[in-house]
Each structure stands twice: as C-alpha cells, then as structure tokens.
Write a protein that holds these residues in place. Sequence first.
Motif, PDB file in Angstrom:
ATOM      1  N   PRO A 113       5.019   0.022  15.382  1.00 33.01           N
ATOM      2  CA  PRO A 113       4.472  -0.792  16.542  1.00 33.01           C
ATOM      3  C   PRO A 113       3.055  -0.804  16.601  1.00 33.01           C
ATOM      4  N   MET A 114       2.456  -1.596  17.295  1.00 39.91           N
ATOM      5  CA  MET A 114       1.068  -1.584  17.516  1.00 39.91           C
ATOM      6  C   MET A 114       0.806  -0.171  18.053  1.00 39.91           C
ATOM      7  N   GLY A 115      -0.414   0.746  17.304  1.00 39.85           N
ATOM      8  CA  GLY A 115      -0.548   2.032  17.852  1.00 39.85           C
ATOM      9  C   GLY A 115       0.059   3.071  17.150  1.00 39.85           C
ATOM     10  N   ALA A 116       0.959   2.692  16.128  1.00 40.90           N
ATOM     11  CA  ALA A 116       1.745   3.771  15.541  1.00 40.90           C
ATOM     12  C   ALA A 116       0.687   4.419  14.714  1.00 40.90           C
ATOM     13  N   GLY A 117      -0.211   3.869  14.280  1.00 38.74           N
ATOM     14  CA  GLY A 117      -1.079   4.167  13.314  1.00 38.74           C
ATOM     15  C   GLY A 117      -1.170   3.672  11.767  1.00 38.74           C
ATOM     16  N   LYS A 118      -0.635   2.574  11.651  1.00 37.71           N
ATOM     17  CA  LYS A 118      -0.167   1.857  10.342  1.00 37.71           C
ATOM     18  C   LYS A 118      -1.430   2.047   9.768  1.00 37.71           C
ATOM     19  N   THR A 147      -4.485   3.246  10.087  1.00 35.28           N
ATOM     20  CA  THR A 147      -5.106   4.611   9.799  1.00 35.28           C
ATOM     21  C   THR A 147      -4.337   5.430   8.799  1.00 35.28           C
ATOM     22  N   ARG A 184      -5.784  -7.230  19.782  1.00 37.73           N
ATOM     23  CA  ARG A 184      -4.207  -7.377  20.073  1.00 37.73           C
ATOM     24  C   ARG A 184      -4.074  -8.469  20.822  1.00 37.73           C
ATOM     25  N   THR A 209       5.257   9.857  14.892  1.00 43.16           N
ATOM     26  CA  THR A 209       3.761  10.367  15.074  1.00 43.16           C
ATOM     27  C   THR A 209       2.930  10.788  15.987  1.00 43.16           C
ATOM     28  N   HIS A 234      -2.273  14.770  14.492  1.00 41.77           N
ATOM     29  CA  HIS A 234      -3.610  14.293  14.106  1.00 41.77           C
ATOM     30  C   HIS A 234      -3.133  13.234  12.880  1.00 41.77           C
ATOM     31  N   PRO A 235      -3.876  12.313  12.599  1.00 48.03           N
ATOM     32  CA  PRO A 235      -3.786  11.293  11.429  1.00 48.03           C
ATOM     33  C   PRO A 235      -3.473  12.025  10.248  1.00 48.03           C
ATOM     34  N   VAL A 275       0.149  13.449  10.154  1.00 48.55           N
ATOM     35  CA  VAL A 275       0.934  12.493  10.015  1.00 48.55           C
ATOM     36  C   VAL A 275       1.072  11.968   8.476  1.00 48.55           C
TER      37      VAL A 275
HETATM   38  N1  LIG Z   1      -1.761  10.181  14.868  1.00 44.72           N
HETATM   39  C1  LIG Z   1      -2.696   9.646  15.504  1.00 44.72           C
HETATM   40  N2  LIG Z   1      -3.377  10.384  16.306  1.00 44.72           N
HETATM   41  C2  LIG Z   1      -4.295  10.114  17.306  1.00 44.72           C
HETATM   42  N3  LIG Z   1      -4.922   8.667  16.926  1.00 44.72           N
HETATM   43  C3  LIG Z   1      -4.468   7.909  16.157  1.00 44.72           C
HETATM   44  C4  LIG Z   1      -3.392   8.326  15.567  1.00 44.72           C
HETATM   45  N4  LIG Z   1      -3.016   7.366  14.277  1.00 44.72           N
HETATM   46  C5  LIG Z   1      -3.852   6.125  14.833  1.00 44.72           C
HETATM   47  N5  LIG Z   1      -4.742   6.819  15.884  1.00 44.72           N
HETATM   48  C6  LIG Z   1      -5.698   5.942  16.594  1.00 44.72           C
HETATM   49  O1  LIG Z   1      -5.101   5.029  17.087  1.00 44.72           O
HETATM   50  C7  LIG Z   1      -5.856   3.852  16.999  1.00 44.72           C
HETATM   51  C8  LIG Z   1      -4.704   2.812  16.622  1.00 44.72           C
HETATM   52  O2  LIG Z   1      -4.425   2.741  15.249  1.00 44.72           O
HETATM   53  P1  LIG Z   1      -4.148   1.882  14.037  1.00 44.72           P
HETATM   54  O3  LIG Z   1      -4.117   2.539  12.776  1.00 44.72           O
HETATM   55  O4  LIG Z   1      -4.944   0.655  14.343  1.00 44.72           O
HETATM   56  O5  LIG Z   1      -2.719   1.564  14.580  1.00 44.72           O
HETATM   57  P2  LIG Z   1      -1.888   0.368  13.987  1.00 44.72           P
HETATM   58  O6  LIG Z   1      -2.386  -0.153  12.745  1.00 44.72           O
HETATM   59  O7  LIG Z   1      -0.336   0.915  13.671  1.00 44.72           O
HETATM   60  O8  LIG Z   1      -1.751  -0.698  15.107  1.00 44.72           O
HETATM   61  C9  LIG Z   1      -7.060   3.898  16.330  1.00 44.72           C
HETATM   62  O9  LIG Z   1      -7.997   3.921  17.333  1.00 44.72           O
HETATM   63  C10 LIG Z   1      -6.674   5.108  15.389  1.00 44.72           C
HETATM   64  O10 LIG Z   1      -7.769   5.863  15.216  1.00 44.72           O
END
Ligand SMILES: Nc1ncnc2c1ncn2[C@@H]1O[C@H](COP(=O)(O)OP(=O)(O)O)[C@@H](O)[C@H]1O
Length: 179
Positions: free
Chosen positions: A12-17, A19, A122, A155, A159-160, A163
């Motif tokens: 989903p949005m915000g999962a960190g894909k 990053t 988004r 996740t 921390h990224p 993950v």
């Molecule tokens: N494991 C994590 N812990 C904290 N912040 C994260 C983590 N993964 C991503 N973020 C932050 O969350 C926001 C959304 O991440 P993003 O990679 O764009 O997610 P997605 O592509 O899945 O929508 C960014 O600001 C990113 O820095």
Amino acid sequence: MINAPTIILVGPMGAGKTTIGRLLSQHLGREFFDSDRVIEDNAGADIPWIFEKEGEEGFRRRETHALQSMLEQDLPPVVLATGGGIVMKEENRELLKHQALVVYLSASVNQQLQRTSKSNNRPLLKQGNPKDTLKRLFAIRDPLYREVASVVVETDARHPKAVANKVLDAIKKYLKTEA
Ligand SMILES: Nc1ncnc2c1ncn2[C@@H]1O[C@H](COP(=O)(O)OP(=O)(O)O)[C@@H](O)[C@H]1O
Ligand SMILES: O=C(O)C1=C[C@@H](OP(=O)(O)O)[C@@H](O)[C@H](O)C1
Ligand SMILES: [Mg+2]
C-alpha cells in the motif's frame, strides 16, 4: 550478492516501496526503477496531473503499459518499486506472478497514514478522509498483494535500513527453499 530474478515491491501507499526499493538496489548493485517515475517520465507530467486530466482509469492504463514495457525489455535483473494500485488489474497480477520475485511490504493503516501525511502527491488521499480511504483500499488489496507475492515483509516501526535487511534475508530464505 544474490542470484535472484528481478525483484518487484508491492504494497500500500506508505509501505515504503520507493524507499526500500532504492536501498535494495544499492545493496545489490542493481538498477532501480519505480513504475510511478516511469509513468511520469513517459507522460511528461506528474501523477496528480494525470489523475486530474485522465482520471484513475487513464493512470491505470499508463501503469499497465509501464509494467509491460519494463518486464518485456531484456534487462539484467533490476529492482522495481510499484504503485500501491498495481495489483488491481488481473493482467498486471499475471505479469507480476510469472515474471519476477515479488515482495509484499505490509504496513498497518496507521503507519501508512503517518508516512503518507507529509506529501501531497497521492491523489487518492486528497478526496475524503485519508484513513477511511486507506482502510477501504487495504480490505480490497491486501488479498491481492498476497496473491502475487512470494515473500511478505512487515514494515511497521522499523527503520528503512532494517526493513531492507529483512527483505534481503527473506529473499535469501525463499530462494533456498526454491532451490
Ligand atoms: N520503514 C520506514 N520507517 C520510517 N519511514 C519510512 C519507512 N519507509 C518509508 N518511510 C517514509 O515514508 C514515506 C513514504 O515512503 P515511500 O517509500 O514513498 O512509500 P511507498 O512508495 O510505498 O508509497 C517517505 O517519507 C519515506 O521516507
Ligand atoms: O495506491 C494507489 O492506487 C496509488 C499509489 C501511488 O504510489 P505509492 O504506493 O508509491 O504511493 C501512485 O501509484 C498513485 O498515487 C496511486
Ligand atoms: Mg512509491
């Protein structure tokens, strides 16, 4: 280094894909792509503009085209982050299942909300209550992410870098059981 095919991140949005995908590509010495960036580059416009002018339907057409063209190219294995809605089309799910090693990055709705609250790009979270939208999408999409993924990595509260390490471990374990 691991001997894996192209690695595709869904979730989903915000999962960190985006990053985590970038971190993984650096670790593996592979090229990194993000389907959202490919769509924007091809369109010469950003995602909010595409949603505004062409609706979600137009965006989804572009998304399928971007996925197909990425997977059809005879590239060495890469890391590809996708947009959260890539699993909505059956033809995309078929491509994902058969052409790559798919990792589902999962996150609670609260965590998704927190991570998406800082940015403005988004469109699906710009209408109505974002938490309700994320909940509704999760109910529809979580089974679809699970359908296409070989590996699921949680996740929340990590921390990224942690993950990314967890994803690498999970991939190695998966490849061992497949061998
Ligand atoms: N494991 C994590 N812990 C904290 N912040 C994260 C983590 N993964 C991503 N973020 C932050 O969350 C926001 C959304 O991440 P993003 O990679 O764009 O997610 P997605 O592509 O899945 O929508 C960014 O600001 C990113 O820095
Ligand atoms: O969940 C979705 O339908 C979407 C997710 C976004 O990508 P991220 O998951 O990287 O935010 C982007 O593709 C678009 O705004 C639609
Ligand atoms: Mg992203």
